[in-house]
Design an enzyme around this catalytic site. Structure first.
Site, mmCIF file in Angstrom:
data_model
loop_
_atom_site.group_PDB
_atom_site.id
_atom_site.type_symbol
_atom_site.label_atom_id
_atom_site.label_comp_id
_atom_site.label_asym_id
_atom_site.label_seq_id
_atom_site.Cartn_x
_atom_site.Cartn_y
_atom_site.Cartn_z
ATOM 1 N N CYS A 110 0.828 -1.206 0.000
ATOM 2 C CA CYS A 110 0.000 0.000 0.000
ATOM 3 C C CYS A 110 0.867 1.262 0.000
ATOM 4 C CB CYS A 110 -0.999 -0.030 1.162
ATOM 5 S SG CYS A 110 -2.245 1.265 1.018
ATOM 6 N N HIS A 212 -3.719 -5.251 0.011
ATOM 7 C CA HIS A 212 -3.349 -5.576 1.394
ATOM 8 C C HIS A 212 -3.346 -7.085 1.647
ATOM 9 C CE1 HIS A 212 -3.127 -1.601 3.358
ATOM 10 N NE2 HIS A 212 -3.969 -1.236 2.413
ATOM 11 N N GLU A 214 -1.842 -8.640 3.907
ATOM 12 C CA GLU A 214 -1.871 -8.941 5.357
ATOM 13 C C GLU A 214 -3.300 -9.081 5.874
ATOM 14 O OE1 GLU A 214 -1.556 -5.971 4.178
ATOM 15 O OE2 GLU A 214 -2.514 -4.520 5.527
#
Ligand code: MN
Length: 234
Positions: A110, A212, A214
């Protein structure tokens, strides 16, 4: 050992009051662990100490967060620009340069993609809706983070294409994006509106995504491969 430069809290909040803290969201830490690496959080520091910090790790993971201030790429702020933090930018840019000098891999997520691009002389859209004019939704909040919402097309032969295929779905939580590419970088993943969703460097030591992983990997384990990219290059 993967260094993760921290964000820091500079606003009073219910848990810590004005005892401000440096922090990293735990899912970035967990992603590195899942990929077999040892995450090491680097507190935000003096850019002059970046080389010393870098000496203590084998690679870097740059995480999400604030907008990157346009002064860093020769532009003036527009109204749509969000919160910025020049101290974080300066430390991370110094770390990226130290990693390049030491031939250590850098993974960006990001904001991490944006700061890598700026560190290498590229520019950003301060706000894609106003400046690029896209009608595609890149800010899916409050839809849950692990739910993929838009498609990405990967460039043939790129690491992204080899690991995720020509076209795949991912999540999206951003209003800034890469505009002009920094030196030695290629767009290797784009959304259908042309917004950059991934960049890779010619030397294979920089890789970054605008989405993203994660938030994805617990439900979609293939996204651990993004973290694997940096661990495998140490
Ligand atoms: Mn997006």
């Amino acid at each position: 050992k993967i260094g993760i430069p921290s964000n820091h809290l500079v606003h009073p909040n219910p848990r810590f009051g004005t005892n401000f803290v440096d922090y990293v969201q735990i899912n970035y830490v967990e992603g590195i662990r899942q990929a077999g690496g040892v995450p090491i959080i680097l507190p935000m520091g003096d850019p002059n100490d970046a080389e010393t910090y870098l000496d203590s790790v084998d690679g870097l993971l740059l995480t999400g967060g604030q907008d990157v201030p346009p002064q860093l790429y020769g532009d003036e702020p527009i109204r749509e620009l969000g919160e910025t933090d020049i101290y974080r930018d300066q430390f991370e840019i110094a770390l990226i340069k130290a990693a390049q000098a030491a031939h250590k891999p850098v993974l960006g997520i990001c904001r991490g993609q944006q700061i890598i691009n700026v560190a290498l002389g590229g520019t950003l859209y301060q706000d894609i809706y106003v400046q690029q004019g896209t009608k595609l939704q890149h800010g899916q909040y409050p839809t849950a983070g692990e739910i993929p919402t838009h498609s990405v097309t990967a460039t043939d032969g790129s690491w992204l294409q080899q690991n995720f295929g020509k076209r795949f779905l991912t999540n999206s939580f951003h209003h800034q994006a890469v505009n002009k590419l920094g030196q030695g970088l290629k767009n290797t993943g784009v959304a259908d509106d042309g917004i950059s969703e991934a960049i890779e460097s010619g030397d294979g030591l920089l890789f970054a995504v605008q989405f993203h992983p994660e938030m994805m990997f617990k439900v979609h384990p293939e996204f651990v491969k993004i973290f694997q990219w940096v661990v495998d290059r140490t």
